[in-house]
Design a protein around this motif. Structure first.
Motif: not given
Length: 169
Positions: A42-47
Motif C-alpha cells: 500500500a505504501s511501498g515501505a520496504s526492508g
C-alpha cells in the motif's frame, strides 16, 4: 540473516551513530519485526526500517540490512543533532521531518499526525520507540529457546562485546 545477526548489526549501528541503546532495535521491531524483506504494498515501505523510496531516494536498496540500518541511524542522528530530542527524531521517521518542523514551530516535539496505512498516531510511535515508556537497556537479551541468552554491549566506539549467558532454571 538471522534475527540475532540483525540485532548484533543494529547494536553496532546504534553505537556507531551514538543512538541510545535499543532505540534502533525498537524501531526495527515495530516497523518490520526484523524481516529484511518486509514490504508494504500500500505504501511501498520496504526492508527492516520500512524505507519509502519516494521520500528517501538516495537509498539504493532498502532491502539491504546494512544500507537500511546505516541510513536510518544517520537520519535519526542528524535529526537529534538538530532538535536535541529523540522523540522528535523518531517522529520525523514516522511522519516526515516537515511535519516535525511544523509541530516544533508550535512548541510541540511531536506532530499530531496519524499513519494513514497503519492508523498508528505519531505520538504513540515516538513514545514506544524513544519515549519514557520505551524499554531500556540492551534489546538483544532474549531467550531463543536454547537455554542460552545473547546480549550485545557497546563498550567503545566501534567495539561491541558479545556475551552469552546460561539460563538458570
Amino acid at each position: 540473516m538471522t534475527k540475532q545477526q540483525i540485532q548484533l548489526l543494529i547494536a553496532q549501528t546504534e553505537n556507531s551513530y551514538g543512538l541510545p541503546a535499543g532505540l534502533l532495535n525498537r524501531l526495527v521491531a515495530l516497523e518490520s519485526t526484523y524481516n529484511p524483506n518486509a514490504y508494504n504494498s500500500a505504501s511501498g515501505a520496504s526492508g527492516l526500517t520500512q524505507i519509502i523510496k519516494r521520500f528517501h531516494p538516495t537509498v539504493a536498496n532498502p532491502f539491504d540490512p546494512y544500507e537500511a540500518l546505516d541510513y536510518t541511524a544517520r537520519m535519526l542522528s542528524q535529526w537529534y543533532a538538530e532538535w536535541q530530542s529523540w522523540d522528535s527524531a523518531v517522529a520525523a521517521w514516522h511522519s516526515g521531518e516537515t511535519a516535525v518542523r511544523k509541530a516544533r514551530a508550535q512548541g510541540k516535539p511531536v506532530p499530531g499526525t496519524v499513519d494513514r496505512y497503519t492508523g498508528l498516531p505519531t505520538s504513540d510511535y515516538a513514545r514506544r520507540i524513544a519515549g519514557e515508556g520505551a524499554p531500556t537497556g540492551s534489546p538483544n537479551f532474549e531467550d531463543d529457546g536454547s537455554g542460552w541468552n545473547l546480549k550485545t554491549v557497546a563498550i567503545a566506539a566501534g567495539v561491541v562485546l558479545l556475551a552469552v549467558f546460561a539460563l538458570d532454571d
